[in-house]
Design an enzyme around this catalytic site. Structure first.
Site, mmCIF file in Angstrom:
data_model
loop_
_atom_site.group_PDB
_atom_site.id
_atom_site.type_symbol
_atom_site.label_atom_id
_atom_site.label_comp_id
_atom_site.label_asym_id
_atom_site.label_seq_id
_atom_site.Cartn_x
_atom_site.Cartn_y
_atom_site.Cartn_z
ATOM 1 N N HIS A 36 0.836 -1.209 0.000
ATOM 2 C CA HIS A 36 0.000 0.000 0.000
ATOM 3 C C HIS A 36 0.869 1.257 0.000
ATOM 4 O O HIS A 36 0.572 2.229 -0.707
ATOM 5 C CB HIS A 36 -0.893 0.038 1.254
ATOM 6 C CG HIS A 36 -1.900 -1.055 1.333
ATOM 7 N ND1 HIS A 36 -1.823 -2.074 2.264
ATOM 8 C CD2 HIS A 36 -3.018 -1.291 0.600
ATOM 9 C CE1 HIS A 36 -2.858 -2.879 2.105
ATOM 10 N NE2 HIS A 36 -3.598 -2.437 1.105
ATOM 11 N N GLN A 60 -18.343 -6.312 -0.682
ATOM 12 C CA GLN A 60 -17.507 -7.115 -1.577
ATOM 13 C C GLN A 60 -17.092 -8.452 -0.956
ATOM 14 O O GLN A 60 -16.338 -9.204 -1.563
ATOM 15 C CB GLN A 60 -16.280 -6.331 -2.036
ATOM 16 C CG GLN A 60 -15.220 -6.072 -0.994
ATOM 17 C CD GLN A 60 -14.187 -5.084 -1.505
ATOM 18 O OE1 GLN A 60 -14.480 -3.900 -1.704
ATOM 19 N NE2 GLN A 60 -12.968 -5.550 -1.723
ATOM 20 N N GLN A 154 -9.310 -7.016 -10.673
ATOM 21 C CA GLN A 154 -9.988 -5.846 -10.104
ATOM 22 C C GLN A 154 -9.550 -4.562 -10.826
ATOM 23 O O GLN A 154 -10.380 -3.699 -11.131
ATOM 24 C CB GLN A 154 -9.653 -5.747 -8.618
ATOM 25 C CG GLN A 154 -10.126 -4.462 -7.951
ATOM 26 C CD GLN A 154 -9.786 -4.437 -6.471
ATOM 27 O OE1 GLN A 154 -10.463 -5.044 -5.669
ATOM 28 N NE2 GLN A 154 -8.716 -3.742 -6.111
#
Length: 281
Positions: A36, A60, A154
């Site tokens: 991240h 999700q 994604q």
């Protein structure tokens, strides 16, 4: 560093930003790690302002137990972000702030991208992803948004989402960050025992060997070889391995010149699900 929990607070903060200044956004579900932070640092280098959203999105998760076990570590995440830069704007809303009292997904047609691989095994997952990403992009209104290639499917779906919904944002994919062993960094890794974390390096090792074999063997032969490797592994269970066209994510039967291919894998280490992927050419 500014930390906002309310949509109005975030919008008010940006009400004075000039059109010449750019805003970057890194949407996350928290439990932050070096992967991240690499996205955040890229965003900081390329924008005047950076929003990092921290929100564990309930829509999700197709498995309620998985949602329950997902680590929520807001204070640790804020500390990690402060170490990267004190200029980051953190947006950490509650579920009720995002969804009001109606916690459910919108429905999307991503042209088949959502039906394969993760979509096949996680019913409704990408409707949940599309819903939250659309909401966050409309709230933060970034010029650029950053997503990791570990979740490559994604990433492709989010690119499709902004195209369908005509959201004026650049979607920027960033390389997978790995632990020293080669294991793709993931918040789920923290739930692995020392033995399983060590063994999980086998996933990337197998992907790298599959890439070499793909140079001379067919997709079917490579897939059979990968399945055989996991059949011999007593600690890891293969859910799927597939080789696809890198753009439309459709499984290939035979290779063609001038097309890009990618291999995708999902593996269980006990009840912990790990995914990874690799470009094959």
């Amino acid at each position: 560093m500014h930390i906002f929990h309310k949509i109005e607070e975030l919008k008010n903060h940006f009400s004075t930003v000039s059109k010449e200044e750019t805003v970057g956004m890194v949407p996350t579900m928290g439990a932050l790690h070096s992967g991240h932070i690499s996205l955040v640092k890229k965003a900081l280098n390329e924008n005047n302002y950076v929003i990092v959203s921290i929100f564990v999105n309930p829509t999700q998760f197709n498995n309620a137990e998985d949602l329950e076990k997902y680590p929520q570590t807001l204070q640790e995440d804020i500390t990690l972000l402060k170490e990267a830069s004190d200029k980051i704007i953190v947006f950490a809303p509650s579920a009720s702030e995002i969804y009001n009292s109606n916690i459910k997904s919108d429905s999307y047609n991503f042209g088949g991208l959502e039906k394969v691989m993760e979509g096949e095994f996680r019913d409704g997952h990408f409707d949940g992803v599309g819903t939250i990403v659309e909401k966050l992009l409309n709230i933060g209104k970034p010029d650029n948004a950053y997503f990791g290639e570990k979740d490559y499917q994604q990433l492709q779906i989010i690119k499709k989402l902004v195209d369908i919904k005509k959201i004026p944002v650049n979607i920027i994919g960033c390389p997978i960050v790995r632990e020293e062993s080669g294991l793709a960094m993931s918040s789920r890794n923290e739930r692995l025992s020392a033995e399983l974390r060590n063994e999980a390096a086998f996933i990337y090792k197998t992907l790298k060997e599959a890439k070499i074999k793909f140079g001379t063997k067919s997709a079917l032969e490579v897939s059979k070889w990968v399945t055989a490797q996991f059949d011999k592994n007593k600690l890891l269970d293969l859910e799927y391995f597939t080789i696809t066209n890198a753009d439309n994510l459709q499984t290939i039967k035979r290779k063609s010149k001038n097309k890009k291919y990618r291999a995708f894998i999902a593996v269980y280490a006990n009840d912990i699900r790990l995914i990874d992927n690799i470009a094959l050419n």
